[in-house]
Motif scaffolding. Structure first.
Motif, PDB file in Angstrom:
ATOM      1  N   PHE A 125      14.057 -15.154   6.080  1.00 22.17           N
ATOM      2  CA  PHE A 125      12.718 -14.864   5.571  1.00 22.17           C
ATOM      3  C   PHE A 125      12.715 -14.781   4.048  1.00 22.17           C
ATOM      4  O   PHE A 125      11.842 -15.365   3.382  1.00 22.17           O
ATOM      5  CB  PHE A 125      12.225 -13.549   6.173  1.00 22.17           C
TER       6      PHE A 125
ATOM      7  N   ARG B   4       2.357 -14.170   0.003  1.00 26.65           N
ATOM      8  CA  ARG B   4       3.570 -14.992   0.013  1.00 26.65           C
ATOM      9  C   ARG B   4       4.452 -14.621   1.209  1.00 26.65           C
ATOM     10  O   ARG B   4       5.021 -15.493   1.877  1.00 26.65           O
ATOM     11  CB  ARG B   4       4.326 -14.795  -1.297  1.00 26.65           C
ATOM     12  N   CYS B   5       4.568 -13.324   1.465  1.00 27.59           N
ATOM     13  CA  CYS B   5       5.339 -12.863   2.618  1.00 27.59           C
ATOM     14  C   CYS B   5       4.712 -13.347   3.927  1.00 27.59           C
ATOM     15  O   CYS B   5       5.423 -13.766   4.852  1.00 27.59           O
ATOM     16  CB  CYS B   5       5.424 -11.339   2.618  1.00 27.59           C
TER      17      CYS B   5
ATOM     18  N   ALA C  38       5.490 -17.019   4.417  1.00 29.49           N
ATOM     19  CA  ALA C  38       6.890 -17.195   4.819  1.00 29.49           C
ATOM     20  C   ALA C  38       7.074 -16.790   6.276  1.00 29.49           C
ATOM     21  O   ALA C  38       7.808 -17.443   7.033  1.00 29.49           O
ATOM     22  CB  ALA C  38       7.803 -16.366   3.916  1.00 29.49           C
TER      23      ALA C  38
ATOM     24  N   THR D  12       5.867 -19.483   8.722  1.00 35.07           N
ATOM     25  CA  THR D  12       6.833 -20.580   8.828  1.00 35.07           C
ATOM     26  C   THR D  12       7.905 -20.273   9.867  1.00 35.07           C
ATOM     27  O   THR D  12       8.402 -21.174  10.559  1.00 35.07           O
ATOM     28  CB  THR D  12       7.494 -20.831   7.457  1.00 35.07           C
TER      29      THR D  12
ATOM     30  N   THR E 209      13.026 -18.112   2.501  1.00 38.95           N
ATOM     31  CA  THR E 209      11.780 -18.885   2.643  1.00 38.95           C
ATOM     32  C   THR E 209      10.723 -18.394   1.660  1.00 38.95           C
ATOM     33  O   THR E 209      10.008 -19.190   1.054  1.00 38.95           O
ATOM     34  CB  THR E 209      11.256 -18.756   4.087  1.00 38.95           C
ATOM     35  N   ALA E 210      10.607 -17.089   1.497  1.00 38.95           N
ATOM     36  CA  ALA E 210       9.637 -16.537   0.547  1.00 38.95           C
ATOM     37  C   ALA E 210       9.979 -16.948  -0.881  1.00 38.95           C
ATOM     38  O   ALA E 210       9.084 -17.183  -1.703  1.00 38.95           O
ATOM     39  CB  ALA E 210       9.589 -15.017   0.670  1.00 38.95           C
ATOM     40  N   ASN E 211      11.260 -16.984  -1.212  1.00 34.47           N
ATOM     41  CA  ASN E 211      11.739 -17.531  -2.488  1.00 34.47           C
ATOM     42  C   ASN E 211      11.053 -16.894  -3.689  1.00 34.47           C
ATOM     43  O   ASN E 211      10.441 -17.553  -4.518  1.00 34.47           O
ATOM     44  CB  ASN E 211      11.551 -19.054  -2.513  1.00 34.47           C
TER      45      ASN E 211
END
Length: 476
Positions: A68, A113-114, A117, A120, A71-73
């Protein structure tokens, strides 16, 4: 929990060398206080940390934090103790103008954003003090995050207890009584942590004010009524976190064993240095030796393994100028971003209102009263009765008639936007306290109305959290 370390096993020589460096750095810190070395800018800088959960389609904790976070990056989204948890950090800002609205916008964007992610990965991020669906078999060492720091802490705590299991006993509506040989229960205790940069001259008053404010803060923000299927305290995080890290250390003035998670041993008298001197009395858990880079690495590492509910912090700016902060840790995570920004406003307002009063409140509120108030509010939430300046008063009345107006006025005096203060204090905090519907109260009301179905409760919580409406507006 802080940065990672490079090893998990230590020798007796490591402990001896660490204690020696800790003492020498503490002497350096004393000299800095004597020389008034601490950086100070006009006004107050603030910051925050929000701990959160990851849940799957069935609202059960999902151990996919590493994937996670990748993915959030975003460098502000970082790991926590368990593979079910993550942490969000806001950029520091000055406590003035429209800072509360700015914080709300920043955290809203970070939360979006979280959420993306999570979509996804077929996950949902969730902010709540304790997740109603978590079970004991899910909070086991196998689900600890892959970081040396956590593994070393787990081993060190058990070693300090001479392998005696932790005894967790919490009595509320129900009673939880069990033993475990690991610290993973700590991972169930997710919080909202507020940072306030303070001038050396005001640090004692602000710190003592933060201790006194802990009771009303935890009552107004309670969001952790259930653990392992038991209805316990309004803010069960408090006893759970204290008991899940319990190591014998030293007695306080009343003869009580001082825990690593504690409201403290008394008010400060002269300086924040008193707390760092007290740190020398705690057993060392992580004797990781560091190069002396001028930033007191051993003092800061030892301090990072003592989780006071109000913790002193030594920080450094880009050119290594030291500064002081108070980290307020009593508030739970959630229910919504708006609720959390309102809770932050209440803390910052109370810290300034109490810390800047002409007569120091610690002179009229004995520490033992502040301590008793804190645990009463953690247990009973807004139904608690406290002893405030020598009189018994219910916490809801105290908040509505005295503390909310004082906190709001203090922030107005610091230059915060009036419309923003009206929104967070009047439309959010006052309404929540007047209705009595905190996150804990909503969860208990749902439980009472819909039966013992923690999955349904959590599904509804996730749905209402996504709406963004503050918790006092949530229907059952």
């Amino acid at each position: 929990m802080g940065e990672d370390i490079g090893q998990t096993a230590f020798t007796s020589d490591d402990y001896a060398a660490f204690r020696d460096r800790l003492r020498r750095e503490t002497n350096t810190l004393k000299r800095w206080f004597d020389e008034r070395r601490f950086d100070h800018d006009p006004g107050h800088m603030i910051g925050l940390e929000i701990e959160a959960w990851l849940v799957d389609r069935d609202c059960l904790p999902s151990p996919q934090a590493e994937e996670f976070i990748a993915t959030a990056n975003d460098e502000r989204i970082v790991p926590e103790l368990s593979k079910f948890n993550f942490e969000m950090n806001a950029d520091p800002r000055t406590l003035d103008g429209d800072c509360l609205d700015g914080l709300q916008q920043d955290i809203d964007r970070l939360w979006d954003r979280c959420a993306r992610a999570g979509e996804t990965l077929n996950l949902k991020p969730l902010t709540t003090g304790m997740l109603p669906t978590v079970r004991d078999e899910m909070l086991q060492p196998a689900w600890m995050a892959d970081a040396n720091r956590y593994k070393a802490l787990n081993a060190a705590l058990l070693a300090a207890r001479e392998s005696e299991p932790l005894h967790i006993k919490i009595s509320g509506h129900d009673t939880l009584d069990y033993r475990c040989d690991h610290i993973m229960l700590e991972a169930s205790c997710t919080s909202l942590q507020a940072h306030l940069k303070v001038d050396q001259d005001e640090a004692v008053r602000i710190y003592n004010a933060s201790v006194i404010a802990s009771a009303p803060l935890v009552a107004a923000s309670a969001n952790s009524p259930f653990l392992y299927g038991n209805s316990l305290w309004a803010e069960t995080r408090i006893p759970a976190f204290e008991q899940s890290t319990k190591v014998h250390s030293f007695p306080d003035r009343a003869g009580r064993d001082v825990l690593r998670v504690t409201l403290g041993t008394g008010y400060l008298r002269h300086s924040l240095l008193e707390l760092f001197l007290e740190n020398l009395s705690y057993p060392v858990l992580l004797p990781m030796l560091r190069e002396d880079d001028g930033e007191l690495p051993h003092v800061r590492l030892q301090n990072g393994t003592i989780w006071r509910w109000n913790r002193p912090i030594i920080g450094f700016d880009g050119d290594q100028n030291p500064h002081l902060r108070v980290e307020q840790r009593v508030m739970p995570s959630g229910p919504t971003v708006t609720d959390m920004i309102a809770n932050l406003a209440l803390y910052y307002g109370l810290a300034l209102a109490l810390g800047q009063r002409e007569e120091a409140p610690e002179r009229v509120i004995p520490f033992e009263d502040a301590r008793a108030n804190f645990y009463a509010c953690a247990k009973h939430g807004l139904d608690a009765t406290v002893c405030w300046e020598g009189r018994a008063i219910d916490i809801r009345t105290l908040l509505l008639e005295e503390l909310l107006p004082a906190a709001k006025a203090a922030l107005a005096g610091s230059g915060l936007n009036a419309d923003s203060l009206d929104h967070y204090f009047d439309a959010i905090l006052r309404e929540r306290i007047s209705t009595g519907q905190t996150g804990a109260d909503w969860q208990r009301s749902y439980y009472s109305s819909n039966g013992r179905n923690f999955q349904a409760l959590t599904e509804r919580y996730v749905e209402l959290q996504a709406s963004g409406n503050p918790v006092h507006q949530w229907p059952i």
